[in-house]
Design a protein around this motif. Structure first.
Motif, PDB file in Angstrom:
ATOM      1  N   LEU A   8       0.824  -1.211   0.000  1.00  0.00           N
ATOM      2  CA  LEU A   8       0.000   0.000   0.000  1.00  0.00           C
ATOM      3  C   LEU A   8       0.859   1.262   0.000  1.00  0.00           C
ATOM      4  CD1 LEU A   8      -2.834  -1.020   2.520  1.00  0.00           C
ATOM      5  CD2 LEU A   8      -3.028  -0.711   0.035  1.00  0.00           C
ATOM      6  N   VAL A   9       1.933   1.237   0.796  1.00  0.00           N
ATOM      7  CA  VAL A   9       2.843   2.392   0.830  1.00  0.00           C
ATOM      8  C   VAL A   9       3.487   2.606  -0.531  1.00  0.00           C
ATOM      9  CG1 VAL A   9       4.998   3.265   1.809  1.00  0.00           C
ATOM     10  CG2 VAL A   9       3.277   2.225   3.300  1.00  0.00           C
ATOM     11  N   THR A  10       3.888   1.503  -1.161  1.00  0.00           N
ATOM     12  CA  THR A  10       4.503   1.591  -2.484  1.00  0.00           C
ATOM     13  C   THR A  10       3.542   2.174  -3.501  1.00  0.00           C
ATOM     14  OG1 THR A  10       5.894  -0.312  -1.997  1.00  0.00           O
ATOM     15  CG2 THR A  10       5.632   0.272  -4.312  1.00  0.00           C
ATOM     16  N   LEU A  11       2.296   1.687  -3.463  1.00  0.00           N
ATOM     17  CA  LEU A  11       1.289   2.181  -4.398  1.00  0.00           C
ATOM     18  C   LEU A  11       0.971   3.645  -4.145  1.00  0.00           C
ATOM     19  CD1 LEU A  11      -1.165  -0.873  -4.498  1.00  0.00           C
ATOM     20  CD2 LEU A  11       0.392  -0.107  -6.308  1.00  0.00           C
ATOM     21  N   LEU A  12       0.945   4.048  -2.853  1.00  0.00           N
ATOM     22  CA  LEU A  12       0.675   5.441  -2.518  1.00  0.00           C
ATOM     23  C   LEU A  12       1.775   6.347  -3.062  1.00  0.00           C
ATOM     24  CD1 LEU A  12      -1.014   7.544  -1.038  1.00  0.00           C
ATOM     25  CD2 LEU A  12       0.327   7.069   1.031  1.00  0.00           C
ATOM     26  N   ALA A  13       3.021   5.918  -2.900  1.00  0.00           N
ATOM     27  CA  ALA A  13       4.141   6.707  -3.427  1.00  0.00           C
ATOM     28  C   ALA A  13       4.068   6.790  -4.938  1.00  0.00           C
ATOM     29  CB  ALA A  13       5.471   6.087  -2.984  1.00  0.00           C
ATOM     30  N   ALA A  14       3.652   5.692  -5.561  1.00  0.00           N
ATOM     31  CA  ALA A  14       3.567   5.673  -7.018  1.00  0.00           C
ATOM     32  C   ALA A  14       2.509   6.635  -7.523  1.00  0.00           C
ATOM     33  CB  ALA A  14       3.269   4.254  -7.498  1.00  0.00           C
ATOM     34  N   THR A  15       1.373   6.704  -6.790  1.00  0.00           N
ATOM     35  CA  THR A  15       0.300   7.598  -7.228  1.00  0.00           C
ATOM     36  C   THR A  15       0.724   9.055  -7.134  1.00  0.00           C
ATOM     37  OG1 THR A  15      -0.643   7.588  -5.002  1.00  0.00           O
ATOM     38  CG2 THR A  15      -1.493   5.969  -6.573  1.00  0.00           C
ATOM     39  N   ARG A  16       1.743   9.354  -6.324  1.00  0.00           N
ATOM     40  CA  ARG A  16       2.241  10.726  -6.214  1.00  0.00           C
ATOM     41  C   ARG A  16       3.275  11.028  -7.283  1.00  0.00           C
ATOM     42  NH1 ARG A  16       4.298  11.231  -0.225  1.00  0.00           N
ATOM     43  NH2 ARG A  16       4.865  13.306  -0.990  1.00  0.00           N
ATOM     44  N   CYS A  17       3.547  10.070  -8.167  1.00  0.00           N
ATOM     45  CA  CYS A  17       4.438  10.252  -9.316  1.00  0.00           C
ATOM     46  C   CYS A  17       5.851  10.645  -8.895  1.00  0.00           C
ATOM     47  CB  CYS A  17       3.874  11.294 -10.280  1.00  0.00           C
ATOM     48  SG  CYS A  17       2.297  10.806 -10.995  1.00  0.00           S
ATOM     49  N   GLU A  18       6.318  10.102  -7.773  1.00  0.00           N
ATOM     50  CA  GLU A  18       7.676  10.366  -7.334  1.00  0.00           C
ATOM     51  C   GLU A  18       8.591   9.241  -7.789  1.00  0.00           C
ATOM     52  OE1 GLU A  18       7.494  10.765  -3.149  1.00  0.00           O
ATOM     53  OE2 GLU A  18       6.552  12.748  -3.188  1.00  0.00           O
ATOM     54  N   ASP A  19       9.888   9.555  -7.907  1.00  0.00           N
ATOM     55  CA  ASP A  19      10.856   8.514  -8.208  1.00  0.00           C
ATOM     56  C   ASP A  19      10.993   7.596  -7.001  1.00  0.00           C
ATOM     57  OD1 ASP A  19      11.232   9.603 -10.647  1.00  0.00           O
ATOM     58  OD2 ASP A  19      13.092  10.648 -10.154  1.00  0.00           O
ATOM     59  N   ILE A  20      10.949   6.312  -7.258  1.00  0.00           N
ATOM     60  CA  ILE A  20      10.988   5.323  -6.188  1.00  0.00           C
ATOM     61  C   ILE A  20      12.212   4.441  -6.384  1.00  0.00           C
ATOM     62  CG2 ILE A  20       9.714   3.453  -5.054  1.00  0.00           C
ATOM     63  CD1 ILE A  20       7.218   4.627  -6.615  1.00  0.00           C
ATOM     64  N   SER A  26      13.734  -6.858  -7.187  1.00  0.00           N
ATOM     65  CA  SER A  26      12.661  -6.849  -6.199  1.00  0.00           C
ATOM     66  C   SER A  26      11.315  -7.112  -6.868  1.00  0.00           C
ATOM     67  CB  SER A  26      12.626  -5.495  -5.482  1.00  0.00           C
ATOM     68  OG  SER A  26      11.461  -5.375  -4.708  1.00  0.00           O
ATOM     69  N   PRO A  27      10.541  -8.082  -6.385  1.00  0.00           N
ATOM     70  CA  PRO A  27       9.224  -8.354  -6.986  1.00  0.00           C
ATOM     71  C   PRO A  27       8.227  -7.230  -6.730  1.00  0.00           C
ATOM     72  CG  PRO A  27       9.571  -9.715  -5.031  1.00  0.00           C
ATOM     73  CD  PRO A  27      10.868  -9.042  -5.318  1.00  0.00           C
ATOM     74  N   GLU A  28       8.441  -6.446  -5.640  1.00  0.00           N
ATOM     75  CA  GLU A  28       7.525  -5.346  -5.356  1.00  0.00           C
ATOM     76  C   GLU A  28       7.524  -4.305  -6.474  1.00  0.00           C
ATOM     77  OE1 GLU A  28       9.551  -6.628  -3.154  1.00  0.00           O
ATOM     78  OE2 GLU A  28       8.204  -7.385  -1.587  1.00  0.00           O
ATOM     79  N   ALA A  29       8.637  -4.210  -7.198  1.00  0.00           N
ATOM     80  CA  ALA A  29       8.726  -3.230  -8.274  1.00  0.00           C
ATOM     81  C   ALA A  29       7.704  -3.494  -9.370  1.00  0.00           C
ATOM     82  CB  ALA A  29      10.134  -3.234  -8.864  1.00  0.00           C
ATOM     83  N   LEU A  30       7.288  -4.757  -9.501  1.00  0.00           N
ATOM     84  CA  LEU A  30       6.331  -5.109 -10.546  1.00  0.00           C
ATOM     85  C   LEU A  30       4.952  -4.528 -10.277  1.00  0.00           C
ATOM     86  CD1 LEU A  30       7.327  -8.876 -10.984  1.00  0.00           C
ATOM     87  CD2 LEU A  30       8.213  -6.881 -12.209  1.00  0.00           C
ATOM     88  N   ASN A  31       4.699  -4.112  -9.028  1.00  0.00           N
ATOM     89  CA  ASN A  31       3.394  -3.560  -8.671  1.00  0.00           C
ATOM     90  C   ASN A  31       3.296  -2.059  -8.927  1.00  0.00           C
ATOM     91  OD1 ASN A  31       2.500  -6.099  -7.667  1.00  0.00           O
ATOM     92  ND2 ASN A  31       3.607  -5.718  -5.747  1.00  0.00           N
ATOM     93  N   ILE A  32       4.415  -1.438  -9.260  1.00  0.00           N
ATOM     94  CA  ILE A  32       4.421   0.006  -9.491  1.00  0.00           C
ATOM     95  C   ILE A  32       4.052   0.271 -10.945  1.00  0.00           C
ATOM     96  CG2 ILE A  32       5.825   2.096  -9.430  1.00  0.00           C
ATOM     97  CD1 ILE A  32       7.563   0.725  -7.320  1.00  0.00           C
ATOM     98  N   LYS A  33       2.970   0.995 -11.134  1.00  0.00           N
ATOM     99  CA  LYS A  33       2.464   1.232 -12.485  1.00  0.00           C
ATOM    100  C   LYS A  33       2.605   2.680 -12.939  1.00  0.00           C
ATOM    101  CE  LYS A  33       1.244  -3.053 -12.656  1.00  0.00           C
ATOM    102  NZ  LYS A  33       2.091  -4.004 -13.422  1.00  0.00           N
ATOM    103  N   VAL A  34       2.776   3.590 -11.987  1.00  0.00           N
ATOM    104  CA  VAL A  34       2.948   4.998 -12.333  1.00  0.00           C
ATOM    105  C   VAL A  34       4.149   5.543 -11.578  1.00  0.00           C
ATOM    106  CG1 VAL A  34       0.526   5.420 -12.855  1.00  0.00           C
ATOM    107  CG2 VAL A  34       1.345   5.704 -10.515  1.00  0.00           C
ATOM    108  N   GLY A  35       4.587   6.747 -11.967  1.00  0.00           N
ATOM    109  CA  GLY A  35       5.771   7.317 -11.340  1.00  0.00           C
ATOM    110  C   GLY A  35       7.023   6.856 -12.059  1.00  0.00           C
ATOM    111  N   GLY A  36       8.154   6.940 -11.383  1.00  0.00           N
ATOM    112  CA  GLY A  36       9.415   6.537 -11.976  1.00  0.00           C
ATOM    113  C   GLY A  36      10.229   5.693 -11.023  1.00  0.00           C
ATOM    114  N   ILE A  37      10.810   4.617 -11.531  1.00  0.00           N
ATOM    115  CA  ILE A  37      11.601   3.703 -10.707  1.00  0.00           C
ATOM    116  C   ILE A  37      13.089   3.972 -10.916  1.00  0.00           C
ATOM    117  CG2 ILE A  37      12.340   1.296 -10.481  1.00  0.00           C
ATOM    118  CD1 ILE A  37       9.524   0.423 -10.812  1.00  0.00           C
ATOM    119  N   VAL A  38      13.817   4.038  -9.804  1.00  0.00           N
ATOM    120  CA  VAL A  38      15.278   4.047  -9.820  1.00  0.00           C
ATOM    121  C   VAL A  38      15.719   2.668  -9.346  1.00  0.00           C
ATOM    122  CG1 VAL A  38      17.361   5.078  -8.886  1.00  0.00           C
ATOM    123  CG2 VAL A  38      15.366   6.514  -9.348  1.00  0.00           C
TER     124      VAL A  38
END
Length: 486
Positions: A8-20, A26-38
């Motif tokens: 939930l925290v990951t998804l919340l950060a993603a919805t704010r379109c911040e770099d994560i 990491s398998p959790e990265a597959l759940n991020i659909k918006v924002g930007g991944i580092v």
């Protein structure tokens, strides 16, 4: 429970379109659909890029930066389509070979860091940094910054950069080039947009005279080489060069030819010059945009000519002057307008404290806001003043002592320049008045010539009488008509 909360925290950060920042694989990265991944894959003991390629592919729609530094990767394999990737870091690996079209699928890549590897000139073949194929040509790669420092490059393939049309910054520092051969020169000259070139610590003893003819560089780093003078080839950069770094070269002297014509130069970095003994007159003259001169840690520098900065226009734009840790014993009061500088460093020089440096003691006490570490300026001579702080010496020095500089030629030269400036001003004013007078005379002459045959038109009496009769006729006619109407 905690796992769900983490998602939930990951998804919340993603919805704010911040770099994560996510851990590599990491398998959790597959759940991020918006924002930007580092993606942080540094220090993971990776030996092959193919280990992480499937994972990178799965997060390609949100992947913005990938850091795979400090691993044991020795082969740069072709990467898949990563449309949002902007930065790729592969520094501190063991790369010594690269696959053809290695980055062709990184269609928005801006920064590629391949520093601290085992890359050679043979590694950088013409097909390694090639763009996508189009019907009539290969499309250029979007890369703006390419870091190739600390590798094993002796020479470059002349066609290695021909698809880097947008490259702004190229770092080749700490490579054993030793000489800019024809192939390397052609490779460099194929970069039309290059603004920053780093050739530091590449073993260069000279530069080809025509190396920079096709460049508009803003910053050039030549520090840590074996240059014995400032290269003449810099003259080709007269209109563009803003910064030059020549630190740690065995340059013996800086003179009026060193920076000749570089009128747009703003920063000169000339420290750690082990053989530098003198800075001659007019070295920095006519550099109208010069703001910073850093000339420190030159152990043999004993002389700076009082007119190193002066020109006949009497203009100064310098804001920062760094002269610390040299071997200066005396410095001219007239070197620069000290009160106009924003920052000055003079510490760690063996100052002779006598009448010739009395003004410096005054500067130490007055300019404490812009003079860095004023309490570190010490006397070295005479012996009885050794290690005495200049700010303390000011209180004990003989106020009635006549300084040798009062009798030398410096004030006379300053006065001569001021008089010359005044003479130029008067001469220019007289010329302007003369030209204005000539212009007025020409205008008056042309006016006289145009109207010299002009005669005023005379009105004859018969003409006047005819006009009067016509007026009277019109008036009588109007009166007659008015009577008929009534």
């Amino acid at each position: 429970m905690w796992k769900i909360l983490g998602i939930l925290v990951t998804l919340l950060a993603a919805t704010r379109c911040e770099d994560i920042t996510v851990e590599c694989l990491s398998p959790e990265a597959l759940n991020i659909k918006v924002g930007g991944i580092v993606a942080d894959c540094s220090l993971h003991g990776l030996t092959r890029l193919t280990t992480v390629i499937p994972w990178l592919t799965n997060i390609s729609t949100v992947l913005q930066s990938a850091n795979m530094s400090n691993n044991k990767i020795n082969y740069f394999a072709k990467l898949p389509l990563l449309p949002r990737l902007l930065t790729l870091t592969l520094s501190h690996n063991k790369i010594k070979d690269m696959e053809s079209l290695a980055v062709v699928n990184l269609i928005n890549l801006l920064t590629l860091d391949l520093s601290y590897n085992r890359i050679t000139g043979e590694t950088l073949r013409a097909d390694v940094l090639k763009g996508r194929y189009a019907p009539d040509r290969y499309e250029p790669l979007p890369i703006r910054v390419l870091l190739l420092g600390n590798n094993e490059i002796h020479s470059l393939n002349r066609r290695v950069f021909e698809h880097l049309n947008y490259l702004k910054e190229l770092r080749l520092d700490h490579n054993p080039l030793e000489v800019i051969d024809d192939n390397t020169q052609m490779a460099l000259q194929s970069l039309p947009e290059l603004k920053i070139l780093d050739l530091a610590k590449t073993g260069l003893t000279h530069l080809p005279s025509d190396l920079f003819q096709h460049f508009e560089l803003n910053s050039l780093y030549l520090n840590g080489n074996q240059l014995t003078s400032v290269p003449d080839s810099l003259g080709s950069l007269a209109h563009s060069l803003r910064l030059i770094n020549i630190n740690e070269n065995p340059i013996k002297e800086l003179n009026e030819d060193s920076f000749l014509g570089l009128r747009n130069l703003e920063d000169i970095i000339a420290s750690g010059l082990s053989e530098l003994t003198a800075i001659k007159a007019n070295t920095f003259s006519n550099l109208e945009n010069l703001k910073t001169v850093s000339c420190s840690y030159n152990s043999k520098l004993t002389e700076i000519d009082p007119f190193a900065f002066w020109d006949h226009k009497g203009k100064f734009f310098l804001k920062e002057l760094y002269l610390n840790n040299n071997n200066l014993k005396i410095i001219s009061k007239y070197l620069v307008p000290w009160d106009k500088l924003d920052k000055i460093t003079l510490e760690e020089n063996p100052w002779i404290c006598d009448c010739r440096t009395g003004w410096l003691a005054d500067l130490v006490s007055i300019r404490t806001t812009t003079l860095y570490r004023p309490y570190d300026l010490q006397c070295s001579e005479p012996t009885w003043l050794n290690r005495t702080l200049l700010i303390h010496w000011k209180n004990i020095k003989d106020k009635n002592d006549t300084c040798a500089s009062d009798n030398d030629e410096e004030p006379g030269r300053i006065k001569a320049i001021e008089e010359e400036i005044g003479t130029h001003t008067i001469r220019n004013t007289l010329i302007a008045i003369l030209l204005f007078t000539i212009a007025i005379a020409i205008i008056l002459g042309l006016t006289f010539f145009k109207y010299r045959h002009y005669k005023p038109l005379r009105v004859h009496s018969n003409t006047t009488s005819l006009a009067a009769k016509e007026v009277r006729y019109i008036k009588s006619d109007v009166a007659e008509k008015s009577l008929l109407v009534s």
